[in-house]
Design an enzyme around this catalytic site. Structure first.
Site: not given
Length: 392
Positions: A246, A272, A283
Site C-alpha cells: 500500500e 492567464r 519569476q
C-alpha cells in the site's frame, strides 16, 4: 540503472490512461453530493474487466500477475487518467490492502474461493484494522476474536474503513490474545451479510469523496476457523506485508494525479495574462511551478526505487516509508501551489482545489507522516541503546 519502462509497460500505461479518461469519469457533482453506490459499481465492473482491480494477483487466481513496478505504473496511469482520485484510491485499497494479503497468506482453498470474483470486478473488498482507540497504535486493537470450537466470535468496531459501504468481503484484524503485542493479532476473511456484521453510514469527508468510507461493527459475528488468514497470531505480519504494497503502489495514484495537475497549471500559467504578459513569465510564478516539478520528480524516483525493491523481495523498511512520506507531502504542497497559481479561481470548485482536498488525507492514512518518520528513524537505529564511542 535504467529510468525508462519497457515497451509493454508503456503500452499498458497508455491503455489505462485512455480507458480511465473515457470510462471512469464520475458524475460532475460527485464531490458535492451524496455517494452514489450504483454509479460506483458501474465503474468498478468496468475497471475489473480492464484488469485494474486485480492486477497484482497471480494469473491462476484471476489477476494479471503484475509485479510491484508494473503495478505502480498502472496505478500512476489510473491517477492521471481519472479526475476521481477517490475512486482510484478505492481500487488500490481493495487490491493492495485486501487482495494481496490473501495472495501472500491465504490457503490454496481461500485463494480459489475469494480471489477470482474480487479480481473480475464482481466483488469488492475492504480492510478493517483502524479503531477509535487504535489508529497509529495498531497492535492494541480492542476488537476481539474468541475461538469456540471450529469458529471465532468477533466483537468490536472498526472505523475509517475504505470501501466498507460497498464491500462484499472484509479482511479484518482482531485480537486473539489481548495485550499479546505483535503475536496477539489474527486476520480473518469475513463475508458481507454475515450475522453480527453491520456497516455504518458513509462518511462525509473533506477529500477522496469518491471513495466510500464507513465504520464496521461486529456484534457476536461468527466466522468459521477456515476463514482465518494465516496462522493464529500472525495478523501483525499480514498487516505489515499489506502496508508495504500500500505504501508503495497505492501512492503511485498520487504521482499520476500530481502530473495531471502540474500540466494543467503550466497550461494555465501560459494562458492567464496580467499586466500585459502571461503569468508564467513572472519569476514568482515560474519558480513555484519549478518547485512543483521538483517535488513530483523527486517523489517519483523514491516511489519507483521502493517498488523495484518490493518486486525483488527486499525486506527494506526504509524505502517504502520514504516513498509514502515523500509522495504524500509533495502532493499536499503541489495542491497548495496549484491553488496559489490560479489565485481566486483556485478558491472555487475546480481541479486544483479538488486535488488539494484529495491530497490532504494522504498524510494520514497508511500511517501518518509522523509515523513514517518514526519508522525510518527506528530502521536507522536511532534511539537504540549503544555504547558511546571512545574519544581518541
Amino acid at each position: 540503472m535504467n529510468f525508462e519502462f519497457d515497451a509493454d509497460s508503456e503500452e499498458m500505461r497508455a491503455m489505462v490512461v485512455a480507458f480511465a479518461q473515457r470510462e471512469l469519469v464520475g458524475r460532475k457533482d460527485a464531490a458535492r453530493t451524496a455517494f452514489d453506490p450504483g454509479d460506483f459499481r458501474r465503474r468498478w465492473r468496468l475497471a475489473g474487466a480492464q484488469g485494474l482491480v486485480g492486477g497484482a494477483v497471480p494469473l491462476e487466481y484471476g489477476g494479471s500477475g503484475l509485479d510491484a513496478v508494473t503495478s505502480s505504473v498502472v496505478m500512476e496511469a489510473l491517477g492521471y487518467g481519472t479526475e476521481d482520485t477517490g475512486f482510484a484510491f478505492s481500487v488500490a485499497a481493495h487490491l493492495f490492502a485486501s487482495l494481496m494479503p490473501i495472495v501472500e497468506f491465504g490457503t490454496e482453498e481461500q485463494k480459489r474461493e475469494w480471489l477470482p470474483a474480487l479480481c473480475s470486478g464482481e466483488r469488492i473488498a475492504a480492510h478493517g484494522i483502524t479503531e477509535p482507540e487504535a489508529g497509529s497504535d495498531a497492535l492494541n486493537l480492542r476488537t476481539r476474536a474468541e475461538r469456540k470450537g471450529d469458529e471465532y466470535v468477533l466483537q468490536g468496531s472498526k472505523c475509517f474503513t475504505t470501501n466498507a459501504p460497498v464491500a462484499d468481503a472484509f479482511v479484518v484484524q482482531a485480537a486473539t490474545e489481548p495485550n499479546g503485542g505483535f503475536f496477539g493479532l489474527t486476520a480473518f476473511i469475513v463475508e458481507a451479510g454475515t450475522p453480527g456484521l453491520s456497516v455504518g453510514p458513509v462518511y462525509d469527508k473533506v477529500g477522496l469523496r469518491g471513495s466510500p468510507t464507513a465504520d464496521v461493527h461486529f456484534d457476536g459475528c461468527v466466522v468459521p476457523a477456515r476463514q482465518m488468514l494465516g496462522a493464529e497470531g500472525s495478523g501483525a505480519s499480514v498487516f505489515s506485508a499489506s502496508m508495504k504494497w500500500e505504501r508503495v503502489c497505492l501512492f503511485a495514484i498520487y504521482l499520476g494525479a500530481m502530473r495531471r495537475i502540474l500540466e494543467s497549471t503550466i497550461e494555465y500559467a501560459g494562458e492567464r495574462a496580467q499586466f500585459g504578459s502571461p503569468i508564467g513569465g513572472f519569476q514568482a510564478v515560474s519558480h513555484r511551478i519549478v518547485d512543483m516539478t521538483l517535488r513530483l520528480e523527486s517523489a517519483r524516483l523514491l516511489l519507483y526505487k521502493a517498488a523495484w525493491g518490493l518486486a525483488r523481495g527486499s525486506q527494506d523498511e526504509i524505502a517504502p516509508a520514504l516513498a509514502k512520506l515523500a509522495v504524500s507531502e509533495a502532493a499536499v504542497q503541489l495542491g497548495l501551489d496549484a491553488v496559489q497559481v490560479r489565485g481566486g479561481l483556485g478558491m472555487v470548485e475546480g481541479e486544483a482545489e479538488t486535488f488539494l482536498r484529495d491530497a490532504l488525507p494522504s498524510r494520514v492514512f497508511s500511517g501518518t507522516s509522523e509515523i513514517q518518520k518514526n519508522n525510518i528513524a527506528r530502521a536507522l537505529g536511532l534511539g537504540n541503546s549503544r555504547r558511546p564511542r571512545r574519544r581518541r
